[in-house]
Design an enzyme around this catalytic site. Structure first.
Site, PDB file in Angstrom:
ATOM      1  N   HIS A 173       0.846  -1.213   0.000  1.00  0.00           N
ATOM      2  CA  HIS A 173       0.000   0.000   0.000  1.00  0.00           C
ATOM      3  C   HIS A 173       0.868   1.244   0.000  1.00  0.00           C
ATOM      4  O   HIS A 173       0.994   1.889   1.030  1.00  0.00           O
ATOM      5  CB  HIS A 173      -0.902  -0.010   1.229  1.00  0.00           C
ATOM      6  CG  HIS A 173      -2.063   0.922   1.145  1.00  0.00           C
ATOM      7  ND1 HIS A 173      -2.002   2.242   1.512  1.00  0.00           N
ATOM      8  CD2 HIS A 173      -3.331   0.718   0.731  1.00  0.00           C
ATOM      9  CE1 HIS A 173      -3.189   2.806   1.356  1.00  0.00           C
ATOM     10  NE2 HIS A 173      -4.005   1.897   0.884  1.00  0.00           N
ATOM     11  N   PHE A 174       1.374   1.705  -0.919  1.00  0.00           N
ATOM     12  CA  PHE A 174       1.584   1.191  -2.264  1.00  0.00           C
ATOM     13  C   PHE A 174       3.084   1.136  -2.477  1.00  0.00           C
ATOM     14  O   PHE A 174       3.756   2.099  -2.123  1.00  0.00           O
ATOM     15  CB  PHE A 174       0.935   2.115  -3.295  1.00  0.00           C
ATOM     16  CG  PHE A 174      -0.539   2.348  -3.033  1.00  0.00           C
ATOM     17  CD1 PHE A 174      -1.476   1.399  -3.416  1.00  0.00           C
ATOM     18  CD2 PHE A 174      -0.979   3.490  -2.386  1.00  0.00           C
ATOM     19  CE1 PHE A 174      -2.832   1.618  -3.193  1.00  0.00           C
ATOM     20  CE2 PHE A 174      -2.327   3.701  -2.154  1.00  0.00           C
ATOM     21  CZ  PHE A 174      -3.255   2.764  -2.553  1.00  0.00           C
TER      22      PHE A 174
END
EC number: 4.2.1.59
Length: 144
Positions: A49-50
């Site tokens: 993420h991410f």
């Protein structure tokens, strides 16, 4: 009163990798708490993420607020040794991304307690700017 991780672990049951507060700088048991989360590039959630642009998931910011609120509630004499559970999240707003290197200041004020249930108003800051906020409803239960 300054609490470190070990003190926090004596109050709430969360452990790595889900303990999301590092320090408590102010506590008024059952009423208010100010806690901190140092966000590092090594956080497990940044793997997905991410990977290209790491951002702390908003739900984990809310969870950090809930853990801070749990420290305030479970420090109150009548709730010591118990556990706090989420009941609901209302009016959650996410105002800015939280990224590696940020320090989240987590302020939670308990605005209502009736029996073993209550509501806290939580606000997460990066510096003086709001990162997230919401109303956290909780219930207190026994650990077993």
């Amino acid at each position: 009163m300054d609490f470190g991780v070990q003190d926090i672990k004596n109050i709430i049951p969360h452990r790595y990798p889900f303990l999301l507060i590092d320090r408590v700088s102010y506590i008024e048991p059952g009423k208010k708490v100010v806690a901190y989360k140092n966000v590092t590039s090594n956080e497990y959630f940044f793997q997905g993420h991410f990977p290209e642009m790491p951002v702390m998931p908003g739900v984990l910011i809310i969870e950090a607020l809930a853990q801070a609120g749990a420290v305030a509630i479970l420090s109150q004499e009548e709730f010591k040794g118990k556990i706090a559970f989420f009941g609901a999240i209302n009016k959650a707003k996410f105002r800015r991304n939280v990224v590696p290197g940020d320090t989240l200041k987590l302020e939670v004020e308990i605005i209502k307690i009736k029996g073993s249930a209550g509501i806290g108003k939580g606000t997460a800051y990066i510096g003086e700017k709001k990162a997230a906020e919401g109303e956290l409803m909780f219930m207190i239960g026994d650990k077993n």
